[in-house]
Design a protein around this motif. Structure first.
Motif, PDB file in Angstrom:
ATOM      1  N   ARG A 197       0.697  -1.348  -0.088  1.00  0.00           N
ATOM      2  CA  ARG A 197      -0.025   0.056  -0.011  1.00  0.00           C
ATOM      3  C   ARG A 197       0.810   1.363  -0.132  1.00  0.00           C
ATOM      4  N   ASP A 214       3.622  -0.398   4.053  1.00  0.00           N
ATOM      5  CA  ASP A 214       2.281  -0.920   4.502  1.00  0.00           C
ATOM      6  C   ASP A 214       1.799  -1.764   3.597  1.00  0.00           C
ATOM      7  N   THR A 216      -1.432  -5.491   2.750  1.00  0.00           N
ATOM      8  CA  THR A 216      -2.313  -6.063   3.437  1.00  0.00           C
ATOM      9  C   THR A 216      -2.222  -7.514   2.696  1.00  0.00           C
ATOM     10  N   TYR A 217      -3.026  -8.443   3.205  1.00  0.00           N
ATOM     11  CA  TYR A 217      -3.140  -9.856   2.500  1.00  0.00           C
ATOM     12  C   TYR A 217      -4.222 -10.471   3.154  1.00  0.00           C
ATOM     13  N   ASN A 228      -8.246 -11.904   7.001  1.00  0.00           N
ATOM     14  CA  ASN A 228      -7.787 -10.936   6.470  1.00  0.00           C
ATOM     15  C   ASN A 228      -6.909  -9.997   7.506  1.00  0.00           C
ATOM     16  N   ARG A 229      -5.662  -9.423   6.930  1.00  0.00           N
ATOM     17  CA  ARG A 229      -4.450  -9.185   7.865  1.00  0.00           C
ATOM     18  C   ARG A 229      -3.899  -7.866   7.304  1.00  0.00           C
ATOM     19  N   LYS A 230      -3.521  -6.754   8.161  1.00  0.00           N
ATOM     20  CA  LYS A 230      -2.726  -5.720   7.788  1.00  0.00           C
ATOM     21  C   LYS A 230      -1.427  -5.830   8.424  1.00  0.00           C
ATOM     22  N   THR A 232       2.632  -3.612   8.662  1.00  0.00           N
ATOM     23  CA  THR A 232       3.680  -2.802   8.509  1.00  0.00           C
ATOM     24  C   THR A 232       5.135  -3.167   8.557  1.00  0.00           C
ATOM     25  N   ALA A 249       2.546  -7.873  11.164  1.00  0.00           N
ATOM     26  CA  ALA A 249       1.360  -7.785  10.814  1.00  0.00           C
ATOM     27  C   ALA A 249       0.186  -8.455  12.266  1.00  0.00           C
ATOM     28  N   ASP A 252      -7.104  -7.666  10.612  1.00  0.00           N
ATOM     29  CA  ASP A 252      -7.536  -6.493  10.220  1.00  0.00           C
ATOM     30  C   ASP A 252      -8.531  -6.068  11.270  1.00  0.00           C
ATOM     31  N   PHE A 255      -6.321  -4.338  13.990  1.00  0.00           N
ATOM     32  CA  PHE A 255      -5.118  -3.388  13.318  1.00  0.00           C
ATOM     33  C   PHE A 255      -5.296  -2.193  14.152  1.00  0.00           C
ATOM     34  N   GLU A 259      -1.733  -1.167  15.301  1.00  0.00           N
ATOM     35  CA  GLU A 259      -0.984  -0.342  14.404  1.00  0.00           C
ATOM     36  C   GLU A 259      -0.086   0.458  15.083  1.00  0.00           C
TER      37      GLU A 259
END
Length: 298
Positions: A197, A214, A216-217, A228-230, A232, A249, A252, A255, A259
């Protein structure tokens, strides 16, 4: 950050004990899960499967400790960390803020073709820290930490060296492939929909440049769930043997809470070369250490 782990149910604790027993006997992790194992236990076992050997055992042991509400150990604190860094002649480390503990780890002491690297970063207090294990077979695992029962983690990834130029010369596609490789170390079939991202250079006075990313996947777990994961991370290139990345990670759903934790991990990530003797036979030293003739190797 809440440092008090949420208790898992007793069936989850039993599932983790079974998984640890399976690891010691060399059996597949998935085969140990009872049909009624909780989602938390399944998440832990799925994440443990992304590690090898010693690291896998550490993840399971840490999650079991959380299940039984036993606090996990951390590595280095305050003045001890500062003295360590000063002893290595390092000045550009990032002080750990409240709620974090500095991690000091080494990578490559027994990896053919790799110069030993010193790795530091600030890990959320209460996260389980895992470091590489060295035995007669060489070096296994990486430097990582996480609250694995909740799906939060960060780990060092070592990529191939640059073929030319510096990281500043690389296009977005380079960073995308590098981070994707770090996320999919155990197989691309476990990850889908990966997207990079954002990329930006870390604004700090460091010995080498660092680039924050950053991404996502979607993670496909061994139990058939899609998560779903986010994440950095931070990427740098110290020496000419590899490129180094700290990739963190969480789900989501979590997150928003995790974060700031993951960003502190990424922004505090530092790598140093030439601080330990690369000519030492660390496999032999580790064997002597296990016989009690040497102090524990960092």
């Amino acid at each position: 950050h809440d440092t008090h782990p949420t208790r898992l149910s007793m069936p989850s604790s039993l599932a983790l004990l079974l998984a640890m027993a399976a690891v010691s006997q060399g059996f597949p992790l998935a085969s140990t899960l009872p049909r009624r194992a909780s989602p938390a236990a399944r998440t832990v076992v799925s994440m443990a499967a992304s590690f090898d050997g010693h690291g896998r055992r550490e993840v399971l042991a840490g999650a079991l400790a959380a299940a039984l509400a036993v606090p996990a150990p951390s590595l280095a604190f305050g003045n001890d960390f500062q003295r360590q860094m000063q002893g290595y002649g390092i000045k550009d480390y990032k002080q750990a803020p409240d709620g974090f503990s500095p991690v000091v780890g080494f990578y490559g002491r027994a990896v053919p073709g790799q110069d030993p690297l010193l790795v530091t970063y600030n890990s959320p207090s209460g996260w389980l820290v895992v470091r590489p294990n060295i035995d007669n077979n060489g070096e296994d695992g990486t430097v990582s930490s996480g609250d694995y029962g909740k799906g939060d983690s960060a780990a060092l990834f070592i990529g191939p060296p640059l073929k030319g130029g510096s990281l500043a010369d690389q296009p977005k596609e380079y960073f995308e492939k590098l981070v994707f490789a770090g996320v999919t170390q155990k197989g691309e079939s476990m990850v889908q929909g990966f997207k990079l991202r954002k990329i930006q250079k870390l604004e700090a006075n460091t010995e080498t440049p660092y680039y924050l990313v950053d991404f996502t996947y979607t993670l496909l777990t061994g139990a058939g769930f899609e998560v779903n994961r986010k994440g950095t991370g931070s990427v740098t290139a110290v020496g000419d043997k590899s490129v180094q990345a700290m990739i963190g990670a969480s789900t989501d759903v979590r997150f928003k809470k995790t974060e700031p934790l993951l960003r502190e991990v990424a922004e505090s990530f530092r790598v140093y070369g030439g601080v330990i003797n690369k000519d030492v036979n660390y496999v032999q030293a580790a064997a002597e250490d296990r016989r009690g003739s040497l102090p524990v190797l960092g």
